[in-house]
Design a protein around this motif. Sequence first.
Motif, PDB file in Angstrom:
ATOM      1  N   THR A 100      44.716  36.459  36.362  1.00  0.00           N
ATOM      2  CA  THR A 100      43.481  37.180  36.683  1.00  0.00           C
ATOM      3  C   THR A 100      43.375  38.431  35.812  1.00  0.00           C
ATOM      4  OG1 THR A 100      44.481  38.585  38.382  1.00  0.00           O
ATOM      5  CG2 THR A 100      43.693  36.407  39.081  1.00  0.00           C
ATOM      6  N   ASP A 101      42.200  39.023  35.777  1.00  0.00           N
ATOM      7  CA  ASP A 101      42.004  40.265  35.013  1.00  0.00           C
ATOM      8  C   ASP A 101      42.930  41.362  35.517  1.00  0.00           C
ATOM      9  OD1 ASP A 101      39.945  39.203  33.396  1.00  0.00           O
ATOM     10  OD2 ASP A 101      38.470  39.577  34.955  1.00  0.00           O
ATOM     11  N   LEU A 102      43.107  41.443  36.842  1.00  0.00           N
ATOM     12  CA  LEU A 102      43.989  42.458  37.405  1.00  0.00           C
ATOM     13  C   LEU A 102      45.438  42.224  36.983  1.00  0.00           C
ATOM     14  CD1 LEU A 102      44.498  44.868  39.299  1.00  0.00           C
ATOM     15  CD2 LEU A 102      44.732  43.228  41.172  1.00  0.00           C
ATOM     16  N   GLN A 103      45.881  40.974  37.015  1.00  0.00           N
ATOM     17  CA  GLN A 103      47.254  40.658  36.620  1.00  0.00           C
ATOM     18  C   GLN A 103      47.499  40.994  35.149  1.00  0.00           C
ATOM     19  OE1 GLN A 103      47.215  36.563  37.811  1.00  0.00           O
ATOM     20  NE2 GLN A 103      47.995  36.985  39.865  1.00  0.00           N
ATOM     21  N   LEU A 104      46.527  40.719  34.306  1.00  0.00           N
ATOM     22  CA  LEU A 104      46.664  41.046  32.884  1.00  0.00           C
ATOM     23  C   LEU A 104      46.742  42.561  32.676  1.00  0.00           C
ATOM     24  CD1 LEU A 104      44.112  38.470  31.442  1.00  0.00           C
ATOM     25  CD2 LEU A 104      46.594  38.428  31.109  1.00  0.00           C
ATOM     26  N   LEU A 105      45.935  43.292  33.425  1.00  0.00           N
ATOM     27  CA  LEU A 105      45.962  44.752  33.312  1.00  0.00           C
ATOM     28  C   LEU A 105      47.296  45.314  33.785  1.00  0.00           C
ATOM     29  CD1 LEU A 105      44.674  47.468  32.731  1.00  0.00           C
ATOM     30  CD2 LEU A 105      43.538  47.346  34.963  1.00  0.00           C
ATOM     31  N   LEU A 106      47.799  44.824  34.918  1.00  0.00           N
ATOM     32  CA  LEU A 106      49.078  45.305  35.437  1.00  0.00           C
ATOM     33  C   LEU A 106      50.211  45.035  34.454  1.00  0.00           C
ATOM     34  CD1 LEU A 106      48.793  44.215  39.181  1.00  0.00           C
ATOM     35  CD2 LEU A 106      48.668  46.542  38.286  1.00  0.00           C
ATOM     36  N   ALA A 107      50.187  43.872  33.824  1.00  0.00           N
ATOM     37  CA  ALA A 107      51.233  43.530  32.863  1.00  0.00           C
ATOM     38  C   ALA A 107      51.188  44.443  31.644  1.00  0.00           C
ATOM     39  CB  ALA A 107      51.091  42.074  32.441  1.00  0.00           C
ATOM     40  N   ALA A 108      50.006  44.942  31.320  1.00  0.00           N
ATOM     41  CA  ALA A 108      49.833  45.756  30.108  1.00  0.00           C
ATOM     42  C   ALA A 108      49.957  47.253  30.354  1.00  0.00           C
ATOM     43  CB  ALA A 108      48.462  45.467  29.497  1.00  0.00           C
ATOM     44  N   MET A 109      50.092  47.664  31.611  1.00  0.00           N
ATOM     45  CA  MET A 109      50.176  49.105  31.898  1.00  0.00           C
ATOM     46  C   MET A 109      51.268  49.729  31.039  1.00  0.00           C
ATOM     47  SD  MET A 109      47.839  50.009  34.143  1.00  0.00           S
ATOM     48  CE  MET A 109      48.343  51.434  35.079  1.00  0.00           C
ATOM     49  N   PRO A 110      50.994  50.857  30.394  1.00  0.00           N
ATOM     50  CA  PRO A 110      51.879  51.398  29.367  1.00  0.00           C
ATOM     51  C   PRO A 110      53.176  51.994  29.871  1.00  0.00           C
ATOM     52  CG  PRO A 110      50.060  52.897  29.775  1.00  0.00           C
ATOM     53  CD  PRO A 110      49.776  51.662  30.559  1.00  0.00           C
ATOM     54  N   GLU A 111      53.261  52.345  31.125  1.00  0.00           N
ATOM     55  CA  GLU A 111      54.481  52.940  31.648  1.00  0.00           C
ATOM     56  C   GLU A 111      54.557  52.672  33.137  1.00  0.00           C
ATOM     57  OE1 GLU A 111      54.399  57.263  31.801  1.00  0.00           O
ATOM     58  OE2 GLU A 111      52.264  57.230  31.311  1.00  0.00           O
ATOM     59  N   ALA A 112      55.672  53.023  33.737  1.00  0.00           N
ATOM     60  CA  ALA A 112      55.859  52.820  35.175  1.00  0.00           C
ATOM     61  C   ALA A 112      55.126  53.914  35.939  1.00  0.00           C
ATOM     62  CB  ALA A 112      57.341  52.818  35.521  1.00  0.00           C
ATOM     63  N   VAL A 113      53.881  53.669  36.264  1.00  0.00           N
ATOM     64  CA  VAL A 113      53.078  54.664  36.975  1.00  0.00           C
ATOM     65  C   VAL A 113      52.796  54.188  38.396  1.00  0.00           C
ATOM     66  CG1 VAL A 113      51.977  55.529  34.876  1.00  0.00           C
ATOM     67  CG2 VAL A 113      50.905  53.676  36.140  1.00  0.00           C
ATOM     68  N   ASN A 114      52.699  55.147  39.311  1.00  0.00           N
ATOM     69  CA  ASN A 114      52.191  54.842  40.642  1.00  0.00           C
ATOM     70  C   ASN A 114      50.704  54.507  40.523  1.00  0.00           C
ATOM     71  OD1 ASN A 114      54.724  55.828  41.828  1.00  0.00           O
ATOM     72  ND2 ASN A 114      53.962  57.850  41.274  1.00  0.00           N
ATOM     73  N   ILE A 115      50.217  53.686  41.440  1.00  0.00           N
ATOM     74  CA  ILE A 115      48.826  53.240  41.344  1.00  0.00           C
ATOM     75  C   ILE A 115      48.082  53.444  42.658  1.00  0.00           C
ATOM     76  CG2 ILE A 115      47.369  51.173  41.236  1.00  0.00           C
ATOM     77  CD1 ILE A 115      49.098  50.085  39.067  1.00  0.00           C
ATOM     78  N   VAL A 116      46.883  54.015  42.545  1.00  0.00           N
ATOM     79  CA  VAL A 116      45.877  53.937  43.594  1.00  0.00           C
ATOM     80  C   VAL A 116      44.862  52.906  43.111  1.00  0.00           C
ATOM     81  CG1 VAL A 116      44.127  55.142  44.933  1.00  0.00           C
ATOM     82  CG2 VAL A 116      46.189  56.354  44.220  1.00  0.00           C
ATOM     83  N   ALA A 117      44.804  51.769  43.782  1.00  0.00           N
ATOM     84  CA  ALA A 117      43.921  50.676  43.362  1.00  0.00           C
ATOM     85  C   ALA A 117      42.694  50.625  44.263  1.00  0.00           C
ATOM     86  CB  ALA A 117      44.665  49.346  43.408  1.00  0.00           C
ATOM     87  N   SER A 118      41.512  50.670  43.655  1.00  0.00           N
ATOM     88  CA  SER A 118      40.270  50.560  44.413  1.00  0.00           C
ATOM     89  C   SER A 118      39.423  49.432  43.796  1.00  0.00           C
ATOM     90  CB  SER A 118      39.510  51.888  44.401  1.00  0.00           C
ATOM     91  OG  SER A 118      38.577  51.930  45.460  1.00  0.00           O
ATOM     92  N   GLY A 119      38.311  49.104  44.476  1.00  0.00           N
ATOM     93  CA  GLY A 119      37.574  47.912  44.064  1.00  0.00           C
ATOM     94  C   GLY A 119      38.366  46.660  44.389  1.00  0.00           C
ATOM     95  N   ILE A 120      39.182  46.748  45.428  1.00  0.00           N
ATOM     96  CA  ILE A 120      40.075  45.662  45.831  1.00  0.00           C
ATOM     97  C   ILE A 120      39.506  44.861  46.993  1.00  0.00           C
ATOM     98  CG2 ILE A 120      42.329  45.174  46.896  1.00  0.00           C
ATOM     99  CD1 ILE A 120      42.594  45.867  43.979  1.00  0.00           C
ATOM    100  N   TRP A 121      38.868  45.569  47.914  1.00  0.00           N
ATOM    101  CA  TRP A 121      38.426  44.935  49.158  1.00  0.00           C
ATOM    102  C   TRP A 121      37.103  44.193  48.993  1.00  0.00           C
ATOM    103  CZ3 TRP A 121      42.475  45.233  52.120  1.00  0.00           C
ATOM    104  CH2 TRP A 121      43.329  46.345  52.004  1.00  0.00           C
ATOM    105  N   GLY A 122      36.722  43.461  50.043  1.00  0.00           N
ATOM    106  CA  GLY A 122      35.455  42.732  50.040  1.00  0.00           C
ATOM    107  C   GLY A 122      35.562  41.425  49.300  1.00  0.00           C
ATOM    108  N   GLY A 123      34.532  40.602  49.410  1.00  0.00           N
ATOM    109  CA  GLY A 123      34.512  39.358  48.654  1.00  0.00           C
ATOM    110  C   GLY A 123      35.415  38.289  49.236  1.00  0.00           C
ATOM    111  N   ARG A 124      35.952  37.454  48.363  1.00  0.00           N
ATOM    112  CA  ARG A 124      36.685  36.265  48.773  1.00  0.00           C
ATOM    113  C   ARG A 124      38.131  36.578  49.171  1.00  0.00           C
ATOM    114  NH1 ARG A 124      35.475  32.517  43.663  1.00  0.00           N
ATOM    115  NH2 ARG A 124      37.666  32.012  44.106  1.00  0.00           N
ATOM    116  N   PHE A 125      38.631  35.807  50.154  1.00  0.00           N
ATOM    117  CA  PHE A 125      40.000  36.000  50.620  1.00  0.00           C
ATOM    118  C   PHE A 125      41.014  35.659  49.534  1.00  0.00           C
ATOM    119  CE2 PHE A 125      43.900  34.169  52.395  1.00  0.00           C
ATOM    120  CZ  PHE A 125      44.396  35.278  53.054  1.00  0.00           C
TER     121      PHE A 125
END
Length: 236
Positions: A100-125
């Motif tokens: 998924t787009d999110l998985q590709l982004l997580l794999a490419a994150m440049p360093e070990a950073v903590n994350i606040v993820a939004s735009g996660i809820w709603g939509g399909r299970f």
Amino acid sequence: MENWKLLLPQGELEIKTSRQGSSTALLLAGGRKPASEWLVQIAASKDIYCADKGIECCCENNLKPVWLCGDADSAAKDCWEKAQLSGVKILLHDPLKDDTDLQLLLAAMPEAVNIVASGIWGGRFDHLYSNVFSLLNYKIQRDVQVVMADEQEILLLLQKDESLIFKPFSPENIEALSLLPLTDCNEVTLQGVQWNLEYAPLLSAHPYAISNMVELEKVVFTCNQGRVGFYLKYKL
């Protein structure tokens, strides 16, 4: 053990942990858009990373991300173009991909950073399920902290030997507090709610610890084993 603190519009989170990144970033995905006021407040002083349609949140609130990752199949075309013109780093992928787009982004994150993820809820299970476990895997692999949040819902991912102190600004606006076992957990402790727990088992086959109510100004939760989602639902 060190303390990692995060100030959300809904309250203050503090985790006693040995696991945390060097900084905290905001990740925006393509689910339900957070309210503008909430988003602008949480985005302050954080690098922003977008997974495809998450760029629309930046576009609509005059926020500039560091990276935009995805296959450009869901976000508005003008938002992609605006990002390119403003110098945002683009990680463009073929739509015929496995991750998924999110998985590709997580794999490419440049360093070990903590994350606040939004735009996660709603939509399909199935999207939500993938998001939760993809972010949990990121937490485990990078040894950091991850919070999924907007103005309506918060899910903090915790694992063995992590303790949480949550100080809500408006406890009366919390509709429910739930503990979601992401693996079997033999011992968890929860205080400051209507139904407290003391070294209680949480089993993925029997997720009973839901719809609790906050009663005190401070909620304390400890995960002694396994991995758990600490979930809050706010009244609309």
